[in-house]
Structure formats: structure tokens, C-alpha cells
Design an enzyme around this catalytic site. Structure first.
Site, short mmCIF file in Angstrom:
data_model
loop_
_atom_site.label_atom_id
_atom_site.label_comp_id
_atom_site.label_asym_id
_atom_site.label_seq_id
_atom_site.Cartn_x
_atom_site.Cartn_y
_atom_site.Cartn_z
CG HIS A 284 -1.62 1.25 1.50
ND1 HIS A 284 -2.66 1.72 0.72
CD2 HIS A 284 -1.42 2.19 2.46
CE1 HIS A 284 -3.07 2.90 1.21
NE2 HIS A 284 -2.33 3.20 2.25
CG HIS A 289 0.50 6.50 0.73
ND1 HIS A 289 -0.37 7.55 0.80
CD2 HIS A 289 -0.03 5.52 1.52
CE1 HIS A 289 -1.40 7.24 1.60
NE2 HIS A 289 -1.21 6.00 2.04
CD GLU A 329 -4.79 6.29 2.73
OE1 GLU A 329 -4.84 5.41 1.85
OE2 GLU A 329 -3.84 6.38 3.53
CB SER A 348 -2.19 0.01 -2.74
OG SER A 348 -3.17 0.45 -1.82
FE FE2 Z 1 -2.51 4.99 3.36
#
Ligand code: FE2
Length: 460
Positions: A284, A289, A329, A348
Site C-alpha cells: 500500500h 503513496h 487515500e 494499491s
Molecule cells: Fe494509506
């Protein structure tokens, strides 16, 4: 107890000075009590000095205990209780301590006292304090976690948690030798997601990804090292990674962003379900990110969320965390006539990345006042996504002017009795509360303006 008095006796013989941290916590169990916690550093004479200040005001301490600080080895934390009837005297005492010891005193109140500003880190080193304030230690898995019944996985998670727990700012992030099974899990996630990026990910993500493959070891058979990625990000935007053992509170997590520090996990999801993880993992962080943190505007936006959170009241922390949720997010953005994903939770997740751009979820325009109070589920696909509209014609995921300007307007509604700015040279937060600081700021802006004007003239 005897142990406590022995320790106090030992401590009061040596001198202590007040450290920068001191906070008040209202005792939740006994309403007639006020609790005070402060940190003392070993130096000649100060515990006695501190206790004398209470004595002079005829305040009887009903409880006192100490323990070695878990953050700094040469410090002790003191916890004292006093009768609530002494509240009016407390302000004076804190003032005395502050002036006589010449340090900054922070007050932190769990019961929202209107005038109390929650403590926040002033220097990048102070982020070290969050290491032992995690809400759950990374090794403790819930019963429905895919790795719950796997003792090998649980032991491995504890290794990662300990590594992060012991990490301190300035150290290189420990390199990890990932197992064959872990690499296999990464490989599956990497391969599957990579097939979706060209059509589903925003421009910035696709722009940075090849650089990560070239410079940071992003490959199907290799899990990149956080240290390498962190160094790369520092050269792009000054963002850096810092390993985290478990879940931080929103307040602590957002505070990291103010320093361009992103708290990142280093463990990987359980191999039995490579396409699912109930919590953030290294897939993730690295695939979702990291690419966006290499973008200048996105980095700026992320830092501004962090800066807005410092010292903000609890209800605004929740709003900022919600804004973060629907942008960093799970954000979508317009690129020309199409919609793309820039949120890390989407980039992700093989399943959700396809779902978010299908006709199933509800899509709304990003409107921070509204988005900030939107409720959301954390364990299933999002029913609602917010799209950042573009005012720019250029293909650009992070609609620079739109998001930053509207975020600044939103942030200015957060009540805070002072203004702050981040000084990247000293990596400190400056509280702008005196003329000298404002003069320095004006001078630095004036110098930048000079540079800007001369550069503009040269390209005319
Ligand atoms: Fe996150």
C-alpha cells in the site's frame, strides 16, 4: 510505595531541568483530581525545586510516581495528582515553572478546555515521541486477520514492529531481507496492479512509476527498501519515510506530514490473500503513496494538511483526517474528460481500483466543507468518491490551484490562536507570535520576491 519514594529520594539528590514537554491531563477516573505529567532531565537539583513550587502554594500532592522515560534514556517522567480545588493556582504554577526554568510548556487537555492548545511537535526529532504512542502494536492481529493463526507470520510482524519501535529520526531505515514467500506476495500484487495503472492511475503516478523502477528497485521480484525510497523522495520533494510499528492516532499521523514525514509500514500482508489486506502494508505504501509524494504539488498539499492539524481542536482533527481519507487515500481526479485515481487506497487495491472507476459507486465533486463531514466505511469498498475538478487544461492529476486554494480556505476556518510556518532549514515549526519572527519572514519573502522579479525580467 517504597519503590517510588526510594526512586524519588535518589532523584531529588541530583539536579533536573525541565524538558520542553509538560502537559496536563484531566484524570478520567477521579473527577476531583487533576493529573500532571512532566519530563525531567538529569541535572543538578530540579525535582526538589519543582516540588518546592507546589509546596510554596500549599498544594498537597495526593499521588506521585516516576518512571524512566521510554523516549530518552536519561530522562524521567513524573506523574502527579492534585486536588481539583487547586485548579486556580495551577496556571500560576505552570507560569512559574515556565519562566524560572525558561522552557516552553505545553498543556494538553483531554477534556476540551477551550483555551488549551493540544501539544504538537515543534521539531522533526520530536516525531520520535510517537513511536511509543501507537494505538495498536503491529504484532497484535485481530481474530479475522488472514495471518491470525500463523505463528510464523505473527513472529515476523513482531520483528517489524520492534524495528519501527526502536527507530529514531536521523537513523537510516533498517534494510530488510524479505523472505521468498514475502517476495512472492509482493510480486503478485505488483504484477496485477501494473496492468491497471496505464488506464486507471493519474498522470503523476504514471509519470513517476518508471523512475521508481529505475532508481528504487521497484520490480516484480524485489520489494523496494524504505531507505532507498525515502532518499529518492527527498531528492524530489523533501518528503521522507519513517517506519511505524502500528496504527498512530490521526493527530500524530497528520503531524508527521507537517514535517514532510510519512509514517510507513514495512511488513507485508499475509501470503494467503495477496489481493487483500485489512490494514496498510508495504504494498500500500510503496505502490499507492510513494509515487504521489514525488509530485511537488501533491507533496505541498499533504504538508498543508499536516500543518493545519498542529494544535487544532479534536473535532477539526477528525475533519482533516476525513479530508485526507477522501483525497490522499481515496481521491479521484479529472483529466480532461476522463476520471483517474490518485488515492493510495485505490492505487494499491486491484479490486477497488477497477470498482472506483466503474458505474457502481457514487461520484461527487470535491467540496472540502462537505467532504470533511462525510462518513465512510474502513473495511469495504467506498460507496462514495470525491473527484477533484480541474481548472487546468493540462493533464494533471492534482489540480494544483483547485485543491490548494480551496484547502487553504478550509484550513483558515480552523480555530487556532496563532499562526505557524515550517522552516525547512532548521526543520522546525515556527509559531509566529512576535515582531522579530514576522520581520525575518518579511525579509525572506522580500528576498524571494527579488529573485522572482529578476527571473521574470530575464525570460521576458
Ligand atoms: Fe494509506
Amino acid at each position: 510505595t517504597t519503590a517510588v519514594s526510594l526512586r524519588l529520594h535518589k532523584l531529588s539528590r541530583s539536579l533536573f531541568i525541565f524538558q520542553e514537554t509538560m502537559y496536563i491531563e484531566e484524570n478520567t477516573y477521579k473527577n476531583d483530581m487533576i493529573s500532571l505529567i512532566f519530563l525531567l532531565k538529569e541535572k543538578v537539583g530540579a525535582l526538589a525545586k519543582v516540588l518546592r513550587i507546589f509546596e510554596e502554594k500549599s498544594i498537597n500532592l495526593t499521588h506521585i510516581e516516576s518512571r524512566p522515560s521510554r523516549v530518552n534514556k536519561d530522562e524521567y517522567e513524573f506523574f502527579i495528582n492534585l486536588d481539583r480545588r487547586n485548579t486556580p493556582l495551577l496556571t500560576d504554577i505552570i507560569k512559574t515553572l515556565r519562566n524560572e526554568m525558561g522552557v516552553t510548556v505545553h498543556e494538553l487537555s483531554r477534556k476540551k478546555k477551550k483555551d488549551a492548545v493540544p501539544w504538537f511537535p515543534r521539531t522533526i526529532q520530536e516525531l520520535d515521541r510517537f513511536a511509543n504512542q501507537i494505538l495498536s502494536y503491529g504484532a497484535e492481529l485481530d481474530a479475522d486477520h488472514p495471518g491470525f493463526k500463523d505463528p510464523v507470520y505473527r513472529a515476523r510482524r513482531k520483528e517489524f514492529a520492534d524495528m519501527a519501535y526502536n527507530y529514531r529520526h536521523g537513523q537510516p531505515i533498517p534494510k530488510v531481507t524479505y523472505t521468498e514467500e514475502e517476495k512472492k506476495t509482493w510480486g503478485t500484487v505488483f504484477r496485477e496492479l501494473k496492468t491497471l495503472y496505464p488506464t486507471h492511475a493519474c498522470y503523476e503516478h504514471n509519470h513517476v512509476f518508471p523512475l521508481l523502477e529505475k532508481y528504487c528497485g521497484y520490480q516484480e521480484d524485489n520489494i523496494p527498501q524504505l531507505e532507498d525510497v525515502s532518499k529518492f523522495l527527498q531528492t524530489c520533494t523533501g518528503f521522507r519515510l519513517r517506519p511505524v510499528a502500528g496504527l498512530l492516532s490521526s493527530r500524530d499521523f497528520l503531524a508527521g506530514l507537517a514535517f514532510r514525514v510519512f509514517h510507513s509500514t514495512q511488513y507485508i500482508r499475509h501470503g494467503s490473500k495477496p489481493m487483500y489486506t485489512p490494514e496498510p502494508d508495504v504494498c500500500h505504501e510503496l505502490l499507492g503513496h510513494v509515487p504521489l509524494f514525488a509530485d511537488i504539488s501533491f507533496a505541498q498539499f499533504s504538508q498543508e494538511i499536516g500543518l493545519a492539524s498542529l494544535g487544532a481542536p479534536d473535532e477539526y482533527i477528525e475533519k482533516l483526517a476525513t479530508v485526507y481519507w477522501f483525497t490522499v487515500e481515496f481521491g479521484l481526479c479529472k483529466e480532461g474528460d476522463t476520471i483517474k485515481a490518485y488515492g493510495a487506497g485505490l492505487l494499491s487495491s486491484f479490486g477497488e481500483l477497477q470498482y472506483c472507476l466503474s458505474d457502481k459507486p457514487e461520484i461527487q465533486s470535491l467540496n472540502l466543507e462537505k467532504t470533511a463531514v462525510q462518513k465512510y466505511p474502513v473495511t469495504e469498498f467506498q460507496p462514495v468518491y470525491y473527484v477533484a475538478e480541474s481548472y487546468l487544461k493540462r493533464n494533471s492529476c492534482f489540480h494544483k490551484s483547485f485543491c490548494l486554494f480551496s484547502f487553504r480556505r478550509f484550513a483558515s476556518s480552523i480555530p487556532r490562536p496563532f499562526s505557524i510556518r515550517y522552516d525547512p532549514y532548521t526543520q522546525r515549526i515556527e509559531v509566529l507570535d512576535n515582531a522579530k519572527q514576522l520581520k525575518n519572514l518579511a525579509e525572506s519573502i522580500s528576498s524571494e520576491m527579488g529573485t522572482l522579479c529578476s527571473a521574470l525580467k530575464k525570460i521576458e
